[in-house]
Motif scaffolding. Structure first.
Motif, PDB file in Angstrom:
ATOM      1  N   ALA A   1     -19.101 -38.613  56.980  1.00 40.28           N
ATOM      2  CA  ALA A   1     -18.735 -40.034  56.981  1.00 40.28           C
ATOM      3  C   ALA A   1     -19.747 -40.887  56.234  1.00 40.28           C
ATOM      4  CB  ALA A   1     -18.573 -40.536  58.410  1.00 40.28           C
ATOM      5  N   ILE A   2     -21.038 -40.509  56.312  1.00 37.01           N
ATOM      6  CA  ILE A   2     -22.072 -41.355  55.687  1.00 37.01           C
ATOM      7  C   ILE A   2     -22.643 -40.725  54.423  1.00 37.01           C
ATOM      8  CG2 ILE A   2     -22.659 -42.283  57.960  1.00 37.01           C
ATOM      9  CD1 ILE A   2     -25.294 -40.698  57.819  1.00 37.01           C
ATOM     10  N   ASN A   3     -22.169 -39.496  54.105  1.00 34.92           N
ATOM     11  CA  ASN A   3     -22.641 -38.780  52.912  1.00 34.92           C
ATOM     12  C   ASN A   3     -24.157 -38.620  52.915  1.00 34.92           C
ATOM     13  OD1 ASN A   3     -22.241 -37.397  50.502  1.00 34.92           O
ATOM     14  ND2 ASN A   3     -22.500 -39.242  49.252  1.00 34.92           N
TER      15      ASN A   3
ATOM     16  N   PHE B   1     -22.259 -29.491  67.018  1.00 34.04           N
ATOM     17  CA  PHE B   1     -22.459 -29.237  65.588  1.00 34.04           C
ATOM     18  C   PHE B   1     -21.337 -29.858  64.761  1.00 34.04           C
ATOM     19  CE2 PHE B   1     -25.004 -25.246  66.792  1.00 34.04           C
ATOM     20  CZ  PHE B   1     -26.212 -25.906  66.635  1.00 34.04           C
ATOM     21  N   ALA B   2     -20.101 -29.830  65.287  1.00 36.68           N
ATOM     22  CA  ALA B   2     -18.967 -30.434  64.563  1.00 36.68           C
ATOM     23  C   ALA B   2     -19.116 -31.955  64.476  1.00 36.68           C
ATOM     24  CB  ALA B   2     -17.654 -30.062  65.238  1.00 36.68           C
ATOM     25  N   ILE B   3     -19.655 -32.567  65.525  1.00 39.31           N
ATOM     26  CA  ILE B   3     -19.904 -34.013  65.497  1.00 39.31           C
ATOM     27  C   ILE B   3     -20.946 -34.347  64.430  1.00 39.31           C
ATOM     28  CG2 ILE B   3     -20.988 -35.908  66.786  1.00 39.31           C
ATOM     29  CD1 ILE B   3     -18.190 -35.589  67.692  1.00 39.31           C
ATOM     30  N   VAL B   4     -22.002 -33.560  64.378  1.00 35.46           N
ATOM     31  CA  VAL B   4     -23.051 -33.780  63.365  1.00 35.46           C
ATOM     32  C   VAL B   4     -22.448 -33.683  61.966  1.00 35.46           C
ATOM     33  CG1 VAL B   4     -25.206 -32.905  62.385  1.00 35.46           C
ATOM     34  CG2 VAL B   4     -24.926 -33.004  64.870  1.00 35.46           C
ATOM     35  N   GLN B   5     -21.646 -32.647  61.746  1.00 34.63           N
ATOM     36  CA  GLN B   5     -21.032 -32.456  60.422  1.00 34.63           C
ATOM     37  C   GLN B   5     -20.079 -33.594  60.077  1.00 34.63           C
ATOM     38  OE1 GLN B   5     -19.297 -28.576  60.906  1.00 34.63           O
ATOM     39  NE2 GLN B   5     -21.295 -27.531  60.922  1.00 34.63           N
ATOM     40  N   ALA B   6     -19.310 -34.053  61.055  1.00 38.05           N
ATOM     41  CA  ALA B   6     -18.366 -35.150  60.810  1.00 38.05           C
ATOM     42  C   ALA B   6     -19.109 -36.441  60.473  1.00 38.05           C
ATOM     43  CB  ALA B   6     -17.475 -35.360  62.039  1.00 38.05           C
ATOM     44  N   PHE B   7     -20.249 -36.669  61.138  1.00 38.21           N
ATOM     45  CA  PHE B   7     -21.022 -37.873  60.860  1.00 38.21           C
ATOM     46  C   PHE B   7     -21.659 -37.787  59.469  1.00 38.21           C
ATOM     47  CE2 PHE B   7     -24.375 -41.051  61.329  1.00 38.21           C
ATOM     48  CZ  PHE B   7     -23.685 -42.060  61.974  1.00 38.21           C
TER      49      PHE B   7
END
Length: 341
Positions: free
Chosen positions: A282-284, A273-279
């Motif tokens: 990054a791409i807004n 879930f943290a990876i999804v949020q970080a991505f």
């Protein structure tokens, strides 16, 4: 020094070839192009303004390997050529053992024949299995991985240990990776899986670029902070530079013989879930996803203790999670269809 890189046209291989060229190594790439593209090598040559000798071939083809060694003055081998999908390995285990184990034996036999003693093996954190506690440390006993893929990596590590006992000239390094993601900062090379991606970040990137409808998150009831799996994600360029550091370590330790293992990771667990949020940050842009049942064999969480590599290889995972996301998106947005573009 001339280095043979098996599987050098693949994701990790191509980034490592780039790092080797930037550090003034001569490189030969040997790859059957099953899960890779020759375009990656062309782009590496363009980025570095250096030439790579490319030979198309299978690591199980000892005759072709022998011909290559006979014609070339090879000083070291970095061995990436392996099948690597955990789920697929359970469906076609014989193919995994044939390629990953028998193929490695073939290249080791040809190396012995031509008196090439320096070998760097692309291993995996899966060798720690399910029995060991996190963080994983190199002194732990090899575990019993739940997949044929992981088992094949354990088998090869044991083969290397036995070879070193029988041959006091053999010098091996097993680099135990955690979860490489990201792409070269140019956006010219990156991860280009054929078919449906088996790894998290290329799948997310393909959702973001419109190639996939939504992401499936496998399980939200793990005993972690947010219920999703936690993994140790590191930037592929940090990983690539780890291979250069391993070659340098062998060069600096000319008296060494045997096999040494090093973890390459950040030492931090990051959840799905943290990876999804970080991505998304990054791409807004929001990434649609659904929660699916757990996959068999998925561990709750694992990450590296990388202090040995930090100290002995003088290697560190320096790139941030934000950079991993930004570089992934630059690659995917510039190349929506991978190297076909």
């Amino acid at each position: 020094m001339q280095v043979l890189v098996t599987g050098g046209a693949g994701y990790i291989g191509s980034h490592t070839v780039l790092s080797l060229l930037e550090n003034n190594y001569d490189v030969i790439v040997y790859d059957n192009l099953t899960n890779s593209s020759l375009e990656s090598i062309k782009r590496v040559e363009k980025l570095t303004s250096k030439k790579v000798k490319f030979v198309e071939g299978d690591i199980c083809d000892k005759e072709k390997l022998s011909q290559l060694f006979k014609q070339s003055d090879i000083d070291a081998v970095i061995h990436f050529a392996a099948l690597k999908a955990v789920g697929e390995s359970a469906e076609i285990p014989l193919r995994y053992y044939q390629n990953n184990v028998h193929g490695t034996v073939c290249i080791l036999e040809v190396m012995q024949q031509y008196q090439v003693h320096n070998f760097i093996f692309s291993s995996s954190a899966t060798v720690y299995g399910e029995e060991n506690d996190v963080p994983y440390v190199e002194t732990m006993k090899l575990g019993s991985p739940s997949s044929p893929y992981g088992a094949s990596k354990v088998m090869v590590e044991r083969i290397l240990a036995d070879l070193a006992l029988s041959d006091n000239k053999f010098r091996g390094v097993s680099l135990r990776y955690f979860n490489p993601i990201g792409a070269h900062e140019s956006g010219e090379i990156g991860e280009d899986p054929k078919g449906i991606p088996n790894n998290l970040l290329p799948y997310i990137a393909q959702v973001a670029v419109g190639k996939r409808d939504k992401l499936s998150v496998f399980g939200e009831d793990f005993p972690t902070k947010d219920g999703s799996c936690e993994r140790d994600y590191l930037h592929v360029m940090d990983l690539a530079q780890g291979h250069v550091a391993a070659l340098d370590w062998l060069d600096r330790h000319s008296e060494f013989n045997g096999v040494e293992a090093f973890n390459l990771g950040t030492g931090n667990g990051v959840s799905v879930f943290a990876i999804v949020q970080a991505f998304e940050k990054a791409i807004n842009k929001a990434i649609p996803f659904e929660v699916s049942p757990r996959r068999a064999g998925d561990l709750s969480a694992f990450w590296a203790n990388a202090s040995k590599a930090n100290k002995e290889l003088n290697w560190h995972a320096n790139r941030s999670l934000e950079q991993m996301m930004t570089d992934t998106w630059r690659w995917q947005s510039n190349n929506p269809n991978g190297f076909l573009d």
